[in-house]
Design a protein around this motif. Sequence first.
Motif, mmCIF file in Angstrom:
data_model
loop_
_atom_site.group_PDB
_atom_site.id
_atom_site.type_symbol
_atom_site.label_atom_id
_atom_site.label_comp_id
_atom_site.label_asym_id
_atom_site.label_seq_id
_atom_site.Cartn_x
_atom_site.Cartn_y
_atom_site.Cartn_z
ATOM 1 N N LEU A 23 103.827 160.774 -79.170
ATOM 2 C CA LEU A 23 104.218 161.984 -78.433
ATOM 3 C C LEU A 23 105.734 162.106 -78.444
ATOM 4 C CD1 LEU A 23 102.008 161.652 -75.202
ATOM 5 C CD2 LEU A 23 101.631 163.242 -77.087
ATOM 6 N N ARG A 24 106.198 163.344 -78.521
ATOM 7 C CA ARG A 24 107.649 163.570 -78.411
ATOM 8 C C ARG A 24 107.961 163.742 -76.922
ATOM 9 N NH1 ARG A 24 107.700 168.705 -82.069
ATOM 10 N NH2 ARG A 24 105.949 169.025 -80.659
ATOM 11 N N ILE A 25 108.668 162.748 -76.377
ATOM 12 C CA ILE A 25 108.841 162.694 -74.921
ATOM 13 C C ILE A 25 110.313 162.862 -74.536
ATOM 14 C CG2 ILE A 25 108.406 161.294 -72.841
ATOM 15 C CD1 ILE A 25 106.286 159.750 -74.425
ATOM 16 N N GLY A 26 110.549 163.606 -73.491
ATOM 17 C CA GLY A 26 111.883 163.717 -72.904
ATOM 18 C C GLY A 26 111.815 163.255 -71.463
ATOM 19 N N VAL A 27 112.907 162.683 -70.964
ATOM 20 C CA VAL A 27 112.917 162.163 -69.593
ATOM 21 C C VAL A 27 114.063 162.787 -68.813
ATOM 22 C CG1 VAL A 27 113.200 160.101 -68.172
ATOM 23 C CG2 VAL A 27 111.845 159.972 -70.272
ATOM 24 N N MET A 28 113.747 163.286 -67.636
ATOM 25 C CA MET A 28 114.785 163.782 -66.725
ATOM 26 C C MET A 28 114.839 162.826 -65.543
ATOM 27 S SD MET A 28 114.317 167.887 -66.915
ATOM 28 C CE MET A 28 112.909 168.089 -65.868
ATOM 29 N N GLU A 29 115.984 162.197 -65.365
ATOM 30 C CA GLU A 29 116.169 161.220 -64.293
ATOM 31 C C GLU A 29 116.905 161.895 -63.153
ATOM 32 O OE1 GLU A 29 115.242 158.213 -63.843
ATOM 33 O OE2 GLU A 29 114.391 157.722 -65.793
ATOM 34 N N ALA A 30 116.368 161.838 -61.954
ATOM 35 C CA ALA A 30 117.060 162.446 -60.811
ATOM 36 C C ALA A 30 117.520 161.356 -59.860
ATOM 37 C CB ALA A 30 116.127 163.396 -60.081
ATOM 38 N N ASP A 31 118.775 161.425 -59.483
ATOM 39 C CA ASP A 31 119.331 160.498 -58.500
ATOM 40 C C ASP A 31 120.370 161.239 -57.687
ATOM 41 O OD1 ASP A 31 118.359 157.648 -58.707
ATOM 42 O OD2 ASP A 31 118.767 158.041 -60.814
ATOM 43 N N ILE A 32 120.732 160.652 -56.573
ATOM 44 C CA ILE A 32 121.803 161.235 -55.763
ATOM 45 C C ILE A 32 123.117 161.113 -56.537
ATOM 46 C CG2 ILE A 32 123.169 160.863 -53.647
ATOM 47 C CD1 ILE A 32 120.416 160.242 -52.278
ATOM 48 N N ASP A 33 123.312 159.970 -57.182
ATOM 49 C CA ASP A 33 124.536 159.746 -57.960
ATOM 50 C C ASP A 33 124.241 158.760 -59.088
ATOM 51 O OD1 ASP A 33 127.145 159.960 -58.740
ATOM 52 O OD2 ASP A 33 128.012 159.339 -56.837
ATOM 53 N N SER A 34 125.175 158.598 -59.988
ATOM 54 C CA SER A 34 125.153 157.671 -61.139
ATOM 55 C C SER A 34 124.259 158.166 -62.264
ATOM 56 C CB SER A 34 124.717 156.255 -60.749
ATOM 57 O OG SER A 34 123.345 156.061 -61.013
ATOM 58 N N GLN A 50 120.406 163.170 -67.022
ATOM 59 C CA GLN A 50 120.514 162.770 -65.614
ATOM 60 C C GLN A 50 120.762 164.005 -64.766
ATOM 61 O OE1 GLN A 50 120.600 159.227 -64.401
ATOM 62 N NE2 GLN A 50 120.178 160.329 -62.510
ATOM 63 N N LEU A 51 119.946 164.167 -63.728
ATOM 64 C CA LEU A 51 120.179 165.246 -62.760
ATOM 65 C C LEU A 51 120.730 164.632 -61.487
ATOM 66 C CD1 LEU A 51 116.705 167.053 -63.166
ATOM 67 C CD2 LEU A 51 118.851 167.656 -64.302
ATOM 68 N N HIS A 52 121.664 165.326 -60.851
ATOM 69 C CA HIS A 52 122.196 164.858 -59.568
ATOM 70 C C HIS A 52 121.807 165.828 -58.470
ATOM 71 C CE1 HIS A 52 125.291 162.374 -61.921
ATOM 72 N NE2 HIS A 52 124.334 161.593 -61.458
ATOM 73 N N THR A 53 121.324 165.282 -57.361
ATOM 74 C CA THR A 53 120.851 166.156 -56.284
ATOM 75 C C THR A 53 121.960 166.461 -55.285
ATOM 76 O OG1 THR A 53 120.123 164.268 -54.973
ATOM 77 C CG2 THR A 53 118.496 165.253 -56.452
ATOM 78 N N GLY A 54 123.156 165.911 -55.507
ATOM 79 C CA GLY A 54 124.276 166.207 -54.610
ATOM 80 C C GLY A 54 124.006 165.787 -53.174
ATOM 81 N N GLY A 55 123.440 164.615 -53.014
ATOM 82 C CA GLY A 55 123.216 164.081 -51.666
ATOM 83 C C GLY A 55 121.816 164.328 -51.143
ATOM 84 N N MET A 56 121.087 165.235 -51.780
ATOM 85 C CA MET A 56 119.736 165.531 -51.273
ATOM 86 C C MET A 56 118.735 164.466 -51.706
ATOM 87 S SD MET A 56 118.963 169.501 -51.007
ATOM 88 C CE MET A 56 119.031 169.935 -52.709
ATOM 89 N N CYS A 57 117.696 164.296 -50.871
ATOM 90 C CA CYS A 57 116.756 163.186 -51.067
ATOM 91 C C CYS A 57 115.564 163.569 -51.931
ATOM 92 C CB CYS A 57 116.263 162.705 -49.708
ATOM 93 S SG CYS A 57 115.534 164.057 -48.758
ATOM 94 N N HIS A 58 115.642 164.709 -52.615
ATOM 95 C CA HIS A 58 114.500 165.167 -53.399
ATOM 96 C C HIS A 58 114.972 166.174 -54.439
ATOM 97 C CE1 HIS A 58 115.221 168.312 -50.445
ATOM 98 N NE2 HIS A 58 114.827 169.121 -51.405
ATOM 99 N N LEU A 59 114.085 166.507 -55.352
ATOM 100 C CA LEU A 59 114.312 167.593 -56.306
ATOM 101 C C LEU A 59 113.478 168.789 -55.901
ATOM 102 C CD1 LEU A 59 113.809 166.060 -59.820
ATOM 103 C CD2 LEU A 59 115.875 167.111 -58.973
ATOM 104 N N ASP A 60 113.886 169.996 -56.304
ATOM 105 C CA ASP A 60 112.996 171.141 -56.121
ATOM 106 C C ASP A 60 112.803 171.830 -57.474
ATOM 107 O OD1 ASP A 60 115.212 172.750 -56.563
ATOM 108 O OD2 ASP A 60 115.589 173.032 -54.426
ATOM 109 N N ALA A 61 111.978 172.878 -57.460
ATOM 110 C CA ALA A 61 111.592 173.501 -58.735
ATOM 111 C C ALA A 61 112.782 174.136 -59.459
ATOM 112 C CB ALA A 61 110.496 174.536 -58.487
ATOM 113 N N SER A 62 113.787 174.634 -58.709
ATOM 114 C CA SER A 62 114.910 175.267 -59.414
ATOM 115 C C SER A 62 115.765 174.214 -60.127
ATOM 116 C CB SER A 62 115.745 176.129 -58.469
ATOM 117 O OG SER A 62 116.427 175.320 -57.563
#
Length: 184
Positions: A23-34, A50-62
């Motif tokens: 499978l061709r796989i992509g990974v999106m990693e979400a963290d507050i920082d790093s 890498q996605l950063h949530t800017g201090g938030m404790c979760h991701l949302d759909a946007s």
Amino acid sequence: MSSPGSGKTTTLLRTLEALKDELRIGVMEADIDSDVDAKTIADAGVKSIQLHTGGMCHLDASMTEQGLKEIGTKDLDLVVLENVGNLVCPAEFDTGAVKNAMILSVPEGHDKPLKYPLIFTVCDAPIINKIDVLPYFDFDMEKVVEYAHMRNPKLKIFPLSAKTGEGVDAWCDWLREQVRDWNE
Ligand SMILES: Nc1nc2c(ncn2[C@@H]2O[C@H](COP(=O)(O)OP(=O)(O)OP(=O)(O)O)[C@@H](O)[C@H]2O)c(=O)[nH]1
Ligand SMILES: [Mg+2]
């Protein structure tokens, strides 16, 4: 989804090892920082951002939508999103994911489906990780299965060790099935 350190990235590495040739796989990693986790995945030869949530404790759909634009889905069969380590907030927000998996690791204890009901209700597949350390903890596998099914009787539960690889095949079979069903 899972608590910090229960083994999301390690389980993902095992999963990628098993599936990356089919499978061709992509990974999106979400963290507050790093960008520690995104680097770990990239070092394994898999496309990651890498996605950063800017201090938030979760991701949302946007945030997921922005991530999907950044990673580019045209040449991918499967995108995996590792949420911020937390058993509470990620369960309350729909990331837009087609399927949700969560991880409970043995050292956290078998009572967690009683104490954190929502995450066991909204997920499709709980993984019980770190079964290699079962001899050192009073973790009751029968009870965790019973408690999780009280929250959601349809759950497919996968006990495994991301460290030794035990149980990883059954989890990967389930994931393969989900990708096949989605593409049909
Ligand atoms: N013994 C054992 N250790 C494990 C297993 N899976 C992960 N670990 C260890 O647990 C620690 C945390 O693992 P990670 O994969 O970074 O956990 P995570 O959930 O991605 O952590 P965050 O992204 O910080 O929330 C590391 O030291 C791993 O080596 C396992 O199956 N058995
Ligand atoms: Mg991680």
